[in-house]
Design an enzyme around this catalytic site. Sequence first.
Site, PDB file in Angstrom:
ATOM      1  N   ARG A  59       0.503  -1.758   7.580  1.00 61.30           N
ATOM      2  CA  ARG A  59       1.085  -0.547   6.995  1.00 61.30           C
ATOM      3  C   ARG A  59       2.079   0.156   7.930  1.00 61.30           C
ATOM      4  O   ARG A  59       2.708   1.146   7.534  1.00 61.30           O
ATOM      5  CB  ARG A  59      -0.033   0.442   6.593  1.00 61.30           C
ATOM      6  N   ARG A 103     -10.080   5.908  10.800  1.00 61.28           N
ATOM      7  CA  ARG A 103      -8.625   5.813  10.960  1.00 61.28           C
ATOM      8  C   ARG A 103      -8.138   6.819  12.019  1.00 61.28           C
ATOM      9  O   ARG A 103      -8.037   6.478  13.183  1.00 61.28           O
ATOM     10  CB  ARG A 103      -7.929   6.028   9.620  1.00 61.28           C
ATOM     11  N   ASP A 112       0.822  -1.222   0.000  1.00 66.58           N
ATOM     12  CA  ASP A 112       0.000   0.000   0.000  1.00 66.58           C
ATOM     13  C   ASP A 112       0.855   1.269   0.000  1.00 66.58           C
ATOM     14  O   ASP A 112       0.328   2.376   0.151  1.00 66.58           O
ATOM     15  CB  ASP A 112      -0.895   0.025   1.249  1.00 66.58           C
ATOM     16  N   HIS A 169     -11.305   7.433   4.707  1.00 67.23           N
ATOM     17  CA  HIS A 169     -10.375   8.557   4.935  1.00 67.23           C
ATOM     18  C   HIS A 169     -11.096   9.827   4.484  1.00 67.23           C
ATOM     19  O   HIS A 169     -11.884   9.784   3.529  1.00 67.23           O
ATOM     20  CB  HIS A 169      -9.124   8.428   4.045  1.00 67.23           C
ATOM     21  N   CYS A 175      -4.856   9.887  -2.976  1.00 68.63           N
ATOM     22  CA  CYS A 175      -4.144   8.939  -2.115  1.00 68.63           C
ATOM     23  C   CYS A 175      -2.689   8.775  -2.537  1.00 68.63           C
ATOM     24  O   CYS A 175      -1.824   8.500  -1.709  1.00 68.63           O
ATOM     25  CB  CYS A 175      -4.804   7.569  -2.157  1.00 68.63           C
TER      26      CYS A 175
HETATM   27  N1  ARG Z   1      -5.330   0.265   1.054  1.00 67.81           N
HETATM   28  C1  ARG Z   1      -5.052   1.525   1.645  1.00 67.81           C
HETATM   29  C2  ARG Z   1      -5.640   1.584   3.041  1.00 67.81           C
HETATM   30  O1  ARG Z   1      -6.727   1.107   3.242  1.00 67.81           O
HETATM   31  C3  ARG Z   1      -5.584   2.632   0.796  1.00 67.81           C
HETATM   32  C4  ARG Z   1      -5.213   3.996   1.268  1.00 67.81           C
HETATM   33  C5  ARG Z   1      -5.800   5.075   0.443  1.00 67.81           C
HETATM   34  N2  ARG Z   1      -5.283   6.336   0.799  1.00 67.81           N
HETATM   35  C6  ARG Z   1      -6.001   7.451   1.007  1.00 67.81           C
HETATM   36  N3  ARG Z   1      -5.370   8.545   1.205  1.00 67.81           N
HETATM   37  N4  ARG Z   1      -7.304   7.431   1.067  1.00 67.81           N
HETATM   38  O2  ARG Z   1      -5.047   2.088   3.957  1.00 67.81           O
END
Ligand code: ARG
Length: 278
Positions: free
Chosen positions: A93, A139, A68, A168, A262
């Site tokens: 991550r 998040r 990612d 996000h 992203c």
């Molecule tokens: N697979 C990543 C996650 O879920 C995607 C992140 C996408 N980034 C963003 N800025 N929305 O963390």
Amino acid sequence: MERVATPRHYLMVRPTYFDVVYSINPWMNPEKPTSTRLAIAQWEWLRDLFADLGHEVDLLPPRPGLPDMVFAANGATVMNGRVLVARFRDSQRAAESDAYLEWFPAHGYTDVRQARWVNEGEGDYLAAGSVILAGTGFRSTPRAHRETEEYFGVPVIGLTLVDPRFYHLDTALAVLADDTVMYHPEAFSAESRERLAELYPDAVLATAADAAAFGLNAVSDGRHVVLPQAATGLIGKLREHGFEPIGADMSELLKAGGSVKCCTLELHGTVPAARPDR
Ligand code: ARG
């Protein structure tokens, strides 16, 4: 209204190791095949576009085992040359933060530290003129919002996300200019919706279809707005508001729940030419 572009400074990460091997948002299905080659081609198109628009693009080297990492927006928040490196919610991550903790000091940034609380960088923190709009719900945590406010000394306006597809802030809202945003009201709690309506009475509103096409995951330089090409409704509305929309095909990256914004970390308030490494 004449919209004026200003040159921007972006940090991006090539999707050399891009893949979908775990699922931490509803878009990710590890059973579905992904093409790293296609992801790279789509990403290169975006990087070249930014350069053609006159923006500066720096690259942070990708690391194996971090599929990612292409989503550079999540790595940090950068304002006035200060850097707050992310602390990821998910263990898959977490190691991405190390790359940012090393890159920034090696490139002339002296004010760099990692967030103490779950904080997914510009995925959840968007500079909007003299304030920072901050997402929570999935998040980044409200405690992290306060940490961000204290670190940058800029007012942080917290907004609560309620739809897991828009996990996000940058999947539900994009800053178009210092005082103009576009967003999908249904992605926010009733209270946050009221707040947004009050702050931005002239905002561009996205339909459910545009939001589902990830149309809000956009990057604006004040005039050009780069967004997923499938968000056709938004493309028309942006034109009516005097912007120049540019459609991008980021279909492969969408399999991981990411798109234009992203992939793009904006280094706000840095003057690249004055940095010691140049
Ligand atoms: N697979 C990543 C996650 O879920 C995607 C992140 C996408 N980034 C963003 N800025 N929305 O963390």
